[in-house]
Design a protein around this motif. Structure first.
Motif, PDB file in Angstrom:
ATOM      1  N   PRO A  11       3.521  15.921  -7.437  1.00  0.00           N
ATOM      2  CA  PRO A  11       3.230  16.550  -8.476  1.00  0.00           C
ATOM      3  C   PRO A  11       1.763  16.358  -9.336  1.00  0.00           C
ATOM      4  N   LEU A  12       1.130  17.309  -9.803  1.00  0.00           N
ATOM      5  CA  LEU A  12      -0.165  17.281 -10.079  1.00  0.00           C
ATOM      6  C   LEU A  12      -0.136  16.879 -11.650  1.00  0.00           C
ATOM      7  N   HIS A  13       0.408  15.884 -11.860  1.00  0.00           N
ATOM      8  CA  HIS A  13       0.615  15.043 -13.062  1.00  0.00           C
ATOM      9  C   HIS A  13       0.343  13.561 -13.094  1.00  0.00           C
ATOM     10  N   PRO A  14      -0.682  13.273 -14.205  1.00  0.00           N
ATOM     11  CA  PRO A  14      -0.942  11.689 -14.134  1.00  0.00           C
ATOM     12  C   PRO A  14       0.276  10.762 -13.858  1.00  0.00           C
ATOM     13  N   ARG A  15       1.347  11.430 -14.136  1.00  0.00           N
ATOM     14  CA  ARG A  15       2.804  10.436 -14.279  1.00  0.00           C
ATOM     15  C   ARG A  15       3.609  10.606 -12.984  1.00  0.00           C
ATOM     16  N   ALA A  16       2.931  11.199 -12.149  1.00  0.00           N
ATOM     17  CA  ALA A  16       3.795  11.635 -10.936  1.00  0.00           C
ATOM     18  C   ALA A  16       4.154  10.408 -10.408  1.00  0.00           C
ATOM     19  N   ASP A  17       5.504  10.246  -9.942  1.00  0.00           N
ATOM     20  CA  ASP A  17       6.103   9.039  -9.427  1.00  0.00           C
ATOM     21  C   ASP A  17       5.669   8.785  -7.609  1.00  0.00           C
ATOM     22  N   PHE A  18       5.444   7.611  -7.686  1.00  0.00           N
ATOM     23  CA  PHE A  18       4.786   7.049  -6.424  1.00  0.00           C
ATOM     24  C   PHE A  18       5.912   6.892  -5.532  1.00  0.00           C
ATOM     25  N   ALA A  19       7.121   7.010  -5.680  1.00  0.00           N
ATOM     26  CA  ALA A  19       8.316   6.804  -4.532  1.00  0.00           C
ATOM     27  C   ALA A  19       7.868   7.557  -3.336  1.00  0.00           C
ATOM     28  N   PRO A  20       7.358   8.656  -3.314  1.00  0.00           N
ATOM     29  CA  PRO A  20       7.246   9.157  -1.972  1.00  0.00           C
ATOM     30  C   PRO A  20       5.935   8.457  -1.187  1.00  0.00           C
ATOM     31  N   LEU A  21       5.183   7.691  -1.881  1.00  0.00           N
ATOM     32  CA  LEU A  21       4.182   6.730  -0.992  1.00  0.00           C
ATOM     33  C   LEU A  21       4.998   5.834  -0.366  1.00  0.00           C
ATOM     34  N   GLU A  22       5.826   5.267  -1.039  1.00  0.00           N
ATOM     35  CA  GLU A  22       6.666   4.093  -0.736  1.00  0.00           C
ATOM     36  C   GLU A  22       7.383   4.669   0.733  1.00  0.00           C
ATOM     37  N   ARG A  23       7.717   5.908   0.429  1.00  0.00           N
ATOM     38  CA  ARG A  23       8.583   6.456   1.555  1.00  0.00           C
ATOM     39  C   ARG A  23       7.585   6.314   2.968  1.00  0.00           C
ATOM     40  N   TYR A  24       6.365   6.688   2.640  1.00  0.00           N
ATOM     41  CA  TYR A  24       5.424   6.832   3.854  1.00  0.00           C
ATOM     42  C   TYR A  24       5.190   5.325   4.438  1.00  0.00           C
ATOM     43  N   ARG A  25       5.132   4.486   3.371  1.00  0.00           N
ATOM     44  CA  ARG A  25       4.671   2.920   3.748  1.00  0.00           C
ATOM     45  C   ARG A  25       5.929   2.488   4.624  1.00  0.00           C
ATOM     46  N   ALA A  26       7.259   2.829   4.271  1.00  0.00           N
ATOM     47  CA  ALA A  26       8.448   2.502   4.873  1.00  0.00           C
ATOM     48  C   ALA A  26       8.506   3.050   6.184  1.00  0.00           C
ATOM     49  N   ALA A  27       7.785   4.093   6.453  1.00  0.00           N
ATOM     50  CA  ALA A  27       8.143   4.900   7.801  1.00  0.00           C
ATOM     51  C   ALA A  27       6.883   4.197   8.535  1.00  0.00           C
ATOM     52  N   GLY A  28       6.049   3.603   8.122  1.00  0.00           N
ATOM     53  CA  GLY A  28       4.901   3.177   9.055  1.00  0.00           C
ATOM     54  C   GLY A  28       3.696   3.990   9.189  1.00  0.00           C
TER      55      GLY A  28
END
Length: 320
Positions: A11-28
């Motif tokens: 989401p183009l918002h300063p408070r966007a959750d970074f949980a999707p980035l953690e999914r990327y990290r977990a997927a390698g």
């Protein structure tokens, strides 16, 4: 093997959750380029998003790295961190000033395209009247080449993209675009565009979006089929992955205050009848199946690794 997703959208918002980035990290996945603004977003929104995303990424060095070089990505991968870059979708945030390209580059914007679906003073959008690259657009391409920012032709008009690729002295990419020969859609790219991209030394990164794959429930197999088409047409060294997943979050909108004309930016006549927010996407977790699917379609292990990220590493080394 460096796994590289050439485009994703928080989401183009300063408070966007970074949980999707953690999914990327977990997927390698080792590197992901995330959008920080489009032509439809005012400058104040774009800058607020960049400032917040940078600060929050830098506050977690045990998880993330804001990548400026390929060496940053390789070092992050060795520490099991996710390297992140930013991309701009359209030239309006450049304020018709080529010097803005380098300024954004200093903020972490590693790739840009010059139009988002609709025409502007720089370039043509893929859902608008063809004019071609403007004189200002040629200056923007020169500025991108000089600043070491990847020129991205996604969302750009077909004629205009060919002129951008002819004007660029560096490899050009489509960070999220699929072969029109497989699914005819204004956002997809013709064989002529794919060949022109390859001629620059660039990469066509296929997306995992349902409308562009022609599949209501996209999977790794569907993404791999489109990547394999590019590989067969121009060689596996010119195919890549840019899933273009839009991660939505309740209460946070991409739009500026007051809203936008959704039908203008994503016209129903261009096949967006389901609405931009209701498209389906291949998931981050599909990354773990992509290499096997590419090999099943006839690519060697080394060729599959190149598609998964090695080709974008090569281009980034040359451009950044």
């Amino acid at each position: 093997m460096i796994k590289w997703d050439a485009h994703a959208c928080l989401p183009l918002h300063p408070r966007a959750d970074f949980a999707p980035l953690e999914r990327y990290r977990a997927a390698g996945v080792n590197y992901v380029s995330i959008n920080v603004g489009m032509d439809l977003n005012p400058l104040r929104q774009v800058l607020a998003v960049i400032a917040s995303f940078r600060a929050r990424l830098e506050a977690c060095p045990e998880r993330y790295v804001v990548a400026e070089t390929v060496e940053d990505i390789e070092a992050a991968a060795a520490r099991h961190c996710l390297a992140v870059g930013f991309d701009l979708e359209g030239a309006l945030p450049l304020l018709e000033e080529p010097a803005m390209v380098a300024a954004y580059g200093c903020l972490g914007v590693r790739q840009m395209h010059l139009a988002y679906n609709r025409n502007n003073a720089v370039a043509d959008g893929c859902h608008d009247v063809e004019r071609g690259l403007t004189p200002l657009g040629r200056r923007m391409v020169e500025a991108m080449n000089a600043a070491g920012v990847l020129v991205d032709c996604s969302h750009t008009g077909r004629r205009c993209s060919l002129e951008i690729m002819a004007a660029s002295s560096r490899p050009v990419v489509f960070s999220h675009a699929n072969p029109a020969a497989l699914v005819e859609h204004g956002r997809n790219v013709t064989d002529e565009q794919i060949r022109a991209c390859a001629a620059t030394g660039g990469v066509v990164c296929v997306s995992g979006v349902s409308a562009f794959l022609g599949e209501p429930r996209p999977t790794a197999a569907h993404v791999a089929r489109h990547a394999a088409y590019v590989a067969e047409l121009v060689g596996p060294e010119h195919a890549g992955i840019g899933l273009d997943i839009t991660f939505q979050e309740e209460g946070l909108a991409d739009w500026p205050e007051g809203g936008i004309d959704v039908g203008y930016w994503w016209p129903h006549s261009a096949g967006y009848d389901l609405g931009i927010g209701r498209m389906a996407y291949a998931t981050v977790e599909e990354w773990n199946a992509l290499a096997d699917e590419l090999c099943r379609l006839g690519l060697s292990g080394a060729e599959a690794a190149a598609v998964m990220g090695g080709n974008m590493v090569r281009v980034a080394r040359e451009v950044w």
